[in-house]
Scaffold this motif. Structure first.
Motif, PDB file in Angstrom:
ATOM      1  N   ALA A  73       1.938  -2.234  -4.227  1.00  0.00           N
ATOM      2  CA  ALA A  73       2.762  -1.283  -3.485  1.00  0.00           C
ATOM      3  C   ALA A  73       2.817  -1.700  -2.024  1.00  0.00           C
ATOM      4  O   ALA A  73       1.784  -1.955  -1.403  1.00  0.00           O
ATOM      5  CB  ALA A  73       2.198   0.123  -3.611  1.00  0.00           C
ATOM      6  N   VAL A  74       4.024  -1.768  -1.484  1.00  0.00           N
ATOM      7  CA  VAL A  74       4.227  -2.172  -0.099  1.00  0.00           C
ATOM      8  C   VAL A  74       4.534  -0.911   0.707  1.00  0.00           C
ATOM      9  O   VAL A  74       5.603  -0.311   0.554  1.00  0.00           O
ATOM     10  CB  VAL A  74       5.391  -3.177   0.029  1.00  0.00           C
ATOM     11  CG1 VAL A  74       5.436  -3.756   1.430  1.00  0.00           C
ATOM     12  CG2 VAL A  74       5.258  -4.283  -1.008  1.00  0.00           C
ATOM     13  N   LEU A  75       3.590  -0.493   1.543  1.00  0.00           N
ATOM     14  CA  LEU A  75       3.749   0.719   2.338  1.00  0.00           C
ATOM     15  C   LEU A  75       4.324   0.324   3.693  1.00  0.00           C
ATOM     16  O   LEU A  75       3.683  -0.385   4.465  1.00  0.00           O
ATOM     17  CB  LEU A  75       2.408   1.429   2.503  1.00  0.00           C
ATOM     18  CG  LEU A  75       1.634   1.710   1.207  1.00  0.00           C
ATOM     19  CD1 LEU A  75       0.367   2.485   1.501  1.00  0.00           C
ATOM     20  CD2 LEU A  75       2.498   2.450   0.200  1.00  0.00           C
ATOM     21  N   ILE A  76       5.532   0.784   3.984  1.00  0.00           N
ATOM     22  CA  ILE A  76       6.282   0.314   5.144  1.00  0.00           C
ATOM     23  C   ILE A  76       6.481   1.447   6.144  1.00  0.00           C
ATOM     24  O   ILE A  76       6.875   2.559   5.782  1.00  0.00           O
ATOM     25  CB  ILE A  76       7.659  -0.232   4.695  1.00  0.00           C
ATOM     26  CG1 ILE A  76       7.463  -1.342   3.661  1.00  0.00           C
ATOM     27  CG2 ILE A  76       8.458  -0.743   5.890  1.00  0.00           C
ATOM     28  CD1 ILE A  76       8.749  -1.739   2.964  1.00  0.00           C
ATOM     29  N   ASN A  77       6.233   1.151   7.405  1.00  0.00           N
ATOM     30  CA  ASN A  77       6.462   2.102   8.483  1.00  0.00           C
ATOM     31  C   ASN A  77       7.857   1.870   9.055  1.00  0.00           C
ATOM     32  O   ASN A  77       8.100   0.883   9.744  1.00  0.00           O
ATOM     33  CB  ASN A  77       5.405   1.912   9.580  1.00  0.00           C
ATOM     34  CG  ASN A  77       5.657   2.799  10.787  1.00  0.00           C
ATOM     35  OD1 ASN A  77       6.425   3.751  10.719  1.00  0.00           O
ATOM     36  ND2 ASN A  77       5.006   2.472  11.896  1.00  0.00           N
ATOM     37  N   ARG A  81       7.437  -9.525   8.046  1.00  0.00           N
ATOM     38  CA  ARG A  81       6.857 -10.843   7.736  1.00  0.00           C
ATOM     39  C   ARG A  81       5.378 -10.727   7.369  1.00  0.00           C
ATOM     40  O   ARG A  81       4.896 -11.452   6.488  1.00  0.00           O
ATOM     41  CB  ARG A  81       7.050 -11.796   8.915  1.00  0.00           C
ATOM     42  CG  ARG A  81       8.508 -12.222   9.098  1.00  0.00           C
ATOM     43  CD  ARG A  81       8.641 -13.425   9.999  1.00  0.00           C
ATOM     44  NE  ARG A  81      10.039 -13.817  10.113  1.00  0.00           N
ATOM     45  CZ  ARG A  81      10.695 -14.523   9.206  1.00  0.00           C
ATOM     46  NH1 ARG A  81      10.069 -14.914   8.093  1.00  0.00           N
ATOM     47  NH2 ARG A  81      11.963 -14.851   9.380  1.00  0.00           N
ATOM     48  N   GLU A  82       4.669  -9.836   8.024  1.00  0.00           N
ATOM     49  CA  GLU A  82       3.255  -9.631   7.677  1.00  0.00           C
ATOM     50  C   GLU A  82       3.118  -9.142   6.243  1.00  0.00           C
ATOM     51  O   GLU A  82       2.276  -9.627   5.473  1.00  0.00           O
ATOM     52  CB  GLU A  82       2.629  -8.628   8.643  1.00  0.00           C
ATOM     53  CG  GLU A  82       1.168  -8.332   8.339  1.00  0.00           C
ATOM     54  CD  GLU A  82       0.591  -7.258   9.236  1.00  0.00           C
ATOM     55  OE1 GLU A  82      -0.450  -6.682   8.861  1.00  0.00           O
ATOM     56  OE2 GLU A  82       1.183  -6.980  10.314  1.00  0.00           O
ATOM     57  N   LEU A  83       3.949  -8.178   5.861  1.00  0.00           N
ATOM     58  CA  LEU A  83       3.893  -7.631   4.503  1.00  0.00           C
ATOM     59  C   LEU A  83       4.320  -8.676   3.475  1.00  0.00           C
ATOM     60  O   LEU A  83       3.725  -8.776   2.395  1.00  0.00           O
ATOM     61  CB  LEU A  83       4.776  -6.393   4.407  1.00  0.00           C
ATOM     62  CG  LEU A  83       4.311  -5.187   5.226  1.00  0.00           C
ATOM     63  CD1 LEU A  83       5.386  -4.099   5.248  1.00  0.00           C
ATOM     64  CD2 LEU A  83       3.003  -4.637   4.679  1.00  0.00           C
ATOM     65  N   GLN A 117       1.442 -10.946   2.828  1.00  0.00           N
ATOM     66  CA  GLN A 117       0.430 -10.350   1.952  1.00  0.00           C
ATOM     67  C   GLN A 117       0.872 -10.372   0.493  1.00  0.00           C
ATOM     68  O   GLN A 117       0.053 -10.559  -0.415  1.00  0.00           O
ATOM     69  CB  GLN A 117       0.149  -8.917   2.398  1.00  0.00           C
ATOM     70  CG  GLN A 117      -0.541  -8.806   3.741  1.00  0.00           C
ATOM     71  CD  GLN A 117      -0.814  -7.370   4.133  1.00  0.00           C
ATOM     72  OE1 GLN A 117      -1.173  -6.532   3.303  1.00  0.00           O
ATOM     73  NE2 GLN A 117      -0.637  -7.054   5.401  1.00  0.00           N
ATOM     74  N   LEU A 118       2.163 -10.188   0.262  1.00  0.00           N
ATOM     75  CA  LEU A 118       2.673 -10.255  -1.106  1.00  0.00           C
ATOM     76  C   LEU A 118       2.579 -11.672  -1.651  1.00  0.00           C
ATOM     77  O   LEU A 118       2.245 -11.885  -2.818  1.00  0.00           O
ATOM     78  CB  LEU A 118       4.122  -9.765  -1.155  1.00  0.00           C
ATOM     79  CG  LEU A 118       4.336  -8.256  -1.182  1.00  0.00           C
ATOM     80  CD1 LEU A 118       5.818  -7.941  -1.174  1.00  0.00           C
ATOM     81  CD2 LEU A 118       3.682  -7.632  -2.402  1.00  0.00           C
ATOM     82  N   ARG A 119       2.887 -12.644  -0.830  1.00  0.00           N
ATOM     83  CA  ARG A 119       2.803 -14.044  -1.283  1.00  0.00           C
ATOM     84  C   ARG A 119       1.394 -14.392  -1.721  1.00  0.00           C
ATOM     85  O   ARG A 119       1.192 -15.168  -2.648  1.00  0.00           O
ATOM     86  CB  ARG A 119       3.236 -14.989  -0.156  1.00  0.00           C
ATOM     87  CG  ARG A 119       4.731 -15.164  -0.013  1.00  0.00           C
ATOM     88  CD  ARG A 119       5.061 -16.393   0.830  1.00  0.00           C
ATOM     89  NE  ARG A 119       4.484 -16.321   2.158  1.00  0.00           N
ATOM     90  CZ  ARG A 119       5.092 -15.798   3.220  1.00  0.00           C
ATOM     91  NH1 ARG A 119       6.286 -15.261   3.091  1.00  0.00           N
ATOM     92  NH2 ARG A 119       4.503 -15.785   4.398  1.00  0.00           N
ATOM     93  N   GLU A 120       0.411 -13.815  -1.048  1.00  0.00           N
ATOM     94  CA  GLU A 120      -0.981 -14.176  -1.318  1.00  0.00           C
ATOM     95  C   GLU A 120      -1.517 -13.573  -2.607  1.00  0.00           C
ATOM     96  O   GLU A 120      -2.413 -14.133  -3.227  1.00  0.00           O
ATOM     97  CB  GLU A 120      -1.863 -13.737  -0.145  1.00  0.00           C
ATOM     98  CG  GLU A 120      -1.607 -14.531   1.130  1.00  0.00           C
ATOM     99  CD  GLU A 120      -2.359 -13.959   2.319  1.00  0.00           C
ATOM    100  OE1 GLU A 120      -3.154 -13.004   2.101  1.00  0.00           O
ATOM    101  OE2 GLU A 120      -2.160 -14.444   3.435  1.00  0.00           O
ATOM    102  N   ARG A 148      16.347  -9.618   3.554  1.00  0.00           N
ATOM    103  CA  ARG A 148      16.138 -11.067   3.656  1.00  0.00           C
ATOM    104  C   ARG A 148      14.656 -11.437   3.577  1.00  0.00           C
ATOM    105  O   ARG A 148      14.287 -12.401   2.905  1.00  0.00           O
ATOM    106  CB  ARG A 148      16.734 -11.574   4.974  1.00  0.00           C
ATOM    107  CG  ARG A 148      16.492 -13.062   5.263  1.00  0.00           C
ATOM    108  CD  ARG A 148      17.223 -13.508   6.511  1.00  0.00           C
ATOM    109  NE  ARG A 148      16.823 -12.750   7.684  1.00  0.00           N
ATOM    110  CZ  ARG A 148      15.778 -13.050   8.453  1.00  0.00           C
ATOM    111  NH1 ARG A 148      14.995 -14.072   8.147  1.00  0.00           N
ATOM    112  NH2 ARG A 148      15.487 -12.330   9.523  1.00  0.00           N
ATOM    113  N   ILE A 149      13.796 -10.670   4.238  1.00  0.00           N
ATOM    114  CA  ILE A 149      12.381 -11.041   4.348  1.00  0.00           C
ATOM    115  C   ILE A 149      11.554 -10.504   3.185  1.00  0.00           C
ATOM    116  O   ILE A 149      10.742 -11.224   2.593  1.00  0.00           O
ATOM    117  CB  ILE A 149      11.812 -10.547   5.691  1.00  0.00           C
ATOM    118  CG1 ILE A 149      12.526 -11.258   6.852  1.00  0.00           C
ATOM    119  CG2 ILE A 149      10.309 -10.804   5.763  1.00  0.00           C
ATOM    120  CD1 ILE A 149      12.192 -10.682   8.219  1.00  0.00           C
ATOM    121  N   LEU A 150      11.745  -9.231   2.835  1.00  0.00           N
ATOM    122  CA  LEU A 150      10.923  -8.617   1.779  1.00  0.00           C
ATOM    123  C   LEU A 150      11.590  -8.634   0.416  1.00  0.00           C
ATOM    124  O   LEU A 150      10.918  -8.687  -0.613  1.00  0.00           O
ATOM    125  CB  LEU A 150      10.599  -7.170   2.144  1.00  0.00           C
ATOM    126  CG  LEU A 150       9.275  -6.869   2.819  1.00  0.00           C
ATOM    127  CD1 LEU A 150       9.082  -5.360   2.936  1.00  0.00           C
ATOM    128  CD2 LEU A 150       8.109  -7.490   2.080  1.00  0.00           C
TER     129      LEU A 150
END
Length: 378
Positions: A180-184, A204-206, A209-212, A245-247
């Protein structure tokens, strides 16, 4: 009330060989244990909250309705609250929200680990933000974006409930094969300007973390509308293009609130987007034709199953939202999840143009190579 939801929460143990980032091809396997997500939004505890306490509490009405659905809806394993938890981000309002969430979790035999929530624009304290501006001005200094004091009350609420204060994160649940990606989306919200914005750094930070360590089912949760032709409308996420584009390449589904109306849409790359309306705002503060709403979502056999519910004030209970689904099954719809093993031909309204879109459309094999022999490159 302790008798409300005594459903078994046990699901079959899943064994997925070589489980790694393979788009969404493993969803049918990963969700075979039949469970569901309770998605609530815009409770706005405070002055304009519709439900009083006691016998007419929001928790009681929700739980009664979930009990009525227990023969068709799989057991709830996650509760998602997609922002606007409070009306003015006051400590008293966050205390009401805490009591509500703890009551729902207790009756569903869940813990605070099983609730996922993000801030909405109403969870920003405008007075704290204005005070920051005034204090900086009194010292001859410019305010410092993103004006962090505005989140102080929300951060305290988050810390008290979960032990964490981060406003964005990726939560991995191996037991559910879910990330789950919690986005502000309130980064630029202030007492002076009001619109949704995530910012490239956060996105980009999120994504990193997903890539990892992303698992098979990847759900982004945020507050603002991601698909409303974002221009200058304060209901919209104005950096929707960067979000996609990013997520977008890593997501299966996006859940959001803010719209005060449940709807289905897609990102430009074909990623499914579902919103739900306000669960509890009084009628004076939402469109006349829109009732209070919530939804339940489950995944099985390469499809997303959605139960949309609306509050019938004259009956004092939630009922099926007939605007969703076919006439034969009002309030319920099944949506193919593109790229799953059982639905490789399904897609959103926008043709896949990226490698990720081609993956979703079944144009990659499970060994992550293109059928024409070229590398996936994800």
């Amino acid at each position: 009330m302790r008798s409300y939801c005594r459903w078994s929460l046990l699901t079959p143990k899943l064994t997925i060989p070589n489980a790694k980032l393979r788009g969404v091809k493993l969803i049918a396997q990963a969700t075979a244990g039949s469970w569901s997500i309770l998605h609530i939004s815009d409770t706005q505890f405070g002055k304009y909250h519709r439900f009083s306490g006691g016998p007419d509490s929001l928790a009681k009405r929700l739980l009664e309705d979930l009990v009525s659905l227990r023969d068709t809806v799989p057991p709830v394993r996650l509760v998602v609250l997609s922002g606007d938890i409070t009306e003015r981000a006051l400590p008293s309002e966050f205390r009401e929200a805490t009591a509500f969430l703890k009551g729902v979790l207790e009756q569903l035999a869940l813990t605070t680990r099983d609730v996922l929530f993000v801030p909405g624009n109403h969870d920003v304290n405008w007075k704290d933000c204005e005070a920051h501006f005034n204090q900086r001005e009194a010292r001859g200094l410019e305010p410092v974006a993103p004006f962090k004091p505005k989140w102080s009350k929300y951060a305290s609420f988050r810390r008290a409930l979960t032990g964490e204060t981060t406003l964005h994160s990726v939560v991995h649940r191996p037991d559910l094969r879910l990330s789950a990606v919690l986005i502000n989306s309130t980064v630029r919200e202030s007492h002076q300007q009001h619109f949704g914005w995530c910012g490239e750094d956060q996105l980009r930070e999120l994504a990193g973390q997903l890539r990892e360590g992303a698992l098979d089912l990847r759900i982004a949760i945020l507050h603002h509308n991601v698909r409303r032709g974002a221009t200058d409308d304060n209901e919209n996420l104005l950096d929707e293009r960067e979000f996609t584009r990013i997520l977008g390449p890593y997501l299966t589904l996006v859940l959001h609130g803010h719209t005060h109306n449940g709807r289905r849409d897609y990102l430009s790359d074909g990623t499914l987007v579902l919103s739900t309306g306000s669960a509890a705002v009084s009628s004076a503060y939402r469109p006349d034709e829109v009732d209070n709403q919530y939804q339940v979502i489950s995944f099985n056999d390469g499809q997303l199953h959605r139960w949309a519910r609306r509050y019938a004030a004259d009956e004092k209970r939630f009922v099926a939202d007939s605007r969703i689904g076919p006439e034969a099954h009002p309030g319920r719809e099944s949506i193919p999840i593109v790229g799953t093993a059982n639905n490789s031909s399904a897609r959103g309204p926008v043709e896949g143009v990226s490698r990720k879109a081609r993956l979703r459309l079944g144009q990659y094999d499970e060994d992550e190579t293109l059928r024409d022999g070229k590398s996936n490159g994800l």
